[in-house]
Design an enzyme around this catalytic site. Structure first.
Site, short mmCIF file in Angstrom:
data_model
loop_
_atom_site.label_atom_id
_atom_site.label_comp_id
_atom_site.label_asym_id
_atom_site.label_seq_id
_atom_site.Cartn_x
_atom_site.Cartn_y
_atom_site.Cartn_z
CG ASN A 10 -28.55 -54.42 -11.71
OD1 ASN A 10 -27.83 -55.39 -11.54
ND2 ASN A 10 -28.86 -53.57 -10.73
CD1 TRP A 11 -29.71 -59.62 -15.90
CD2 TRP A 11 -28.72 -61.62 -15.70
NE1 TRP A 11 -29.77 -60.23 -17.13
CE2 TRP A 11 -29.16 -61.47 -17.03
CE3 TRP A 11 -28.05 -62.79 -15.34
CZ2 TRP A 11 -28.96 -62.45 -18.00
CZ3 TRP A 11 -27.85 -63.77 -16.31
CH2 TRP A 11 -28.31 -63.60 -17.62
CE LYS A 12 -32.20 -54.73 -9.00
NZ LYS A 12 -32.80 -53.78 -8.11
CG HIS A 95 -27.41 -50.45 -8.17
ND1 HIS A 95 -28.25 -50.69 -7.11
CD2 HIS A 95 -28.18 -50.51 -9.29
CE1 HIS A 95 -29.48 -50.91 -7.58
NE2 HIS A 95 -29.46 -50.79 -8.90
CD GLU A 97 -30.48 -53.10 -5.44
OE1 GLU A 97 -29.74 -53.94 -5.98
OE2 GLU A 97 -31.63 -52.84 -5.83
CD GLU A 167 -30.80 -47.50 -11.45
OE1 GLU A 167 -31.41 -48.20 -12.24
OE2 GLU A 167 -30.11 -47.95 -10.51
N GLY A 173 -37.22 -51.24 -7.89
CA GLY A 173 -37.81 -52.48 -7.38
C GLY A 173 -39.13 -52.29 -6.66
CB SER A 213 -40.38 -49.60 -11.41
OG SER A 213 -40.07 -50.01 -10.09
N GLY A 234 -33.89 -53.45 -13.88
CA GLY A 234 -33.65 -54.54 -12.93
C GLY A 234 -34.58 -55.70 -13.20
N GLY A 235 -35.67 -55.77 -12.45
CA GLY A 235 -36.60 -56.90 -12.50
C GLY A 235 -36.99 -57.34 -13.90
#
Ligand code: PEP
Length: 257
Positions: A10-12, A95, A97, A167, A173, A213, A234-235
């Site tokens: 997930n590049w966000k 998601h 977010e 998640e 994150g 994470s 993600g990251g």
């Protein structure tokens, strides 16, 4: 039954179109594998160049969101047919977010899930508890409620093709990865919930990811749990580490101590 692993990045809201192409070209050889499905969920504006850049590789391009109407006066939204026409095969729905910053409710998630199936796009349906909910001991009740509403009126053939991403919000994150036991417990509870709503065979087919994470150091242990069929990352999906996460089964973390 053996489920094929699925590892999605997930590049966000990261990477311009030209940066996206450069990153895909860097990661392409690193994420090559026959053991798992590999999906890059990129920002909407990156989709077309990302599909082009990923051609000839095992990378599938996914979206991070989609609207539940076909077309019309919904300024700023992306329709499902726009995604499929551009070459998208997966979409992240719900998601945390989007739930937190853009007011997405379980009911909206359900409408989007139904619409994604209508267009043959595989939804990656996100669920997960806050830290307070975990501390209050209501994690499983909460996640079950999210799942029950997200899949309302979804048929068993459809749900069998769905991907669910568990998640925990407190792990996204933050660098705080859930323990393997915590992740497995909730993923198993999600599978039980699907078995209750549908049946055992359907529940065994659904792929359930862990997200929060995940790193190259934690992927192998998490993804080898009975009910964890890969990860939503993600990251670490923006770095060469993603290649190690995708190839978690062959990559070894060397402990120099
Ligand atoms: C995510 O965005 O879905 C996620 C799990 O992020 P991170 O891996 O950075 O915690």
């Amino acid at each position: 039954m053996s489920r094929r692993k699925i590892i999605a990045g997930n590049w966000k809201m990261n990477m311009t179109p030209s940066e996206a192409v450069a990153l895909i070209n860097t990661l392409k050889p690193l994420v090559a594998t026959e053991h798992a499905d590999v999906v890059f969920c990129v920002p909407a504006i990156d989709i077309i160049p990302a599909v082009e850049a990923a051609k000839g590789s095992n990378i599938k391009i996914g979206a991070q969101n989609m609207y539940f109407e076909e077309k019309g006066a919904f300024t700023g939204e992306t329709a499902p047919s726009m995604l499929t026409d551009a070459g998208v095969t997966y979409v992240i729905i719900g998601h945390s977010e989007r739930r937190e910053y853009f007011g997405e409710t379980d009911e909206i998630v359900n409408k989007k899930v139904l619409k994604a199936f209508e267009h043959n796009i595989t939804p990656i349906v996100c669920c997960g508890e806050t830290l307070t909910q975990r501390e209050q001991g209501v994690t499983i009740d909460f996640v079950r409620q999210q799942i029950k509403i997200a899949f309302l009126n979804v048929t068993e053939e459809q749900v069998a093709k769905a991907v669910i991403a568990y998640e925990p919000i407190w792990a996204i994150g933050t660098g705080k990865v859930a323990t393997t036991a915590q992740a497995q417990e909730v993923c198993a509870a999600i599978r039980d919930c699907i078995a209750e709503i549908y049946d055992e065979v359907t529940a065994e087919a659904v792929r359930i990811q862990y997200g929060g994470s995940v790193t190259a150091a934690t992927a192998a242990e998490l993804f080898s749990q009975k009910d964890i069929d890969g990860g939503l990352v993600g990251g670490a999906s923006l770095k060469p580490d993603f290649g190690q996460i995708v190839n978690y089964d062959t990559f070894k973390v060397v402990d120099y101590q």
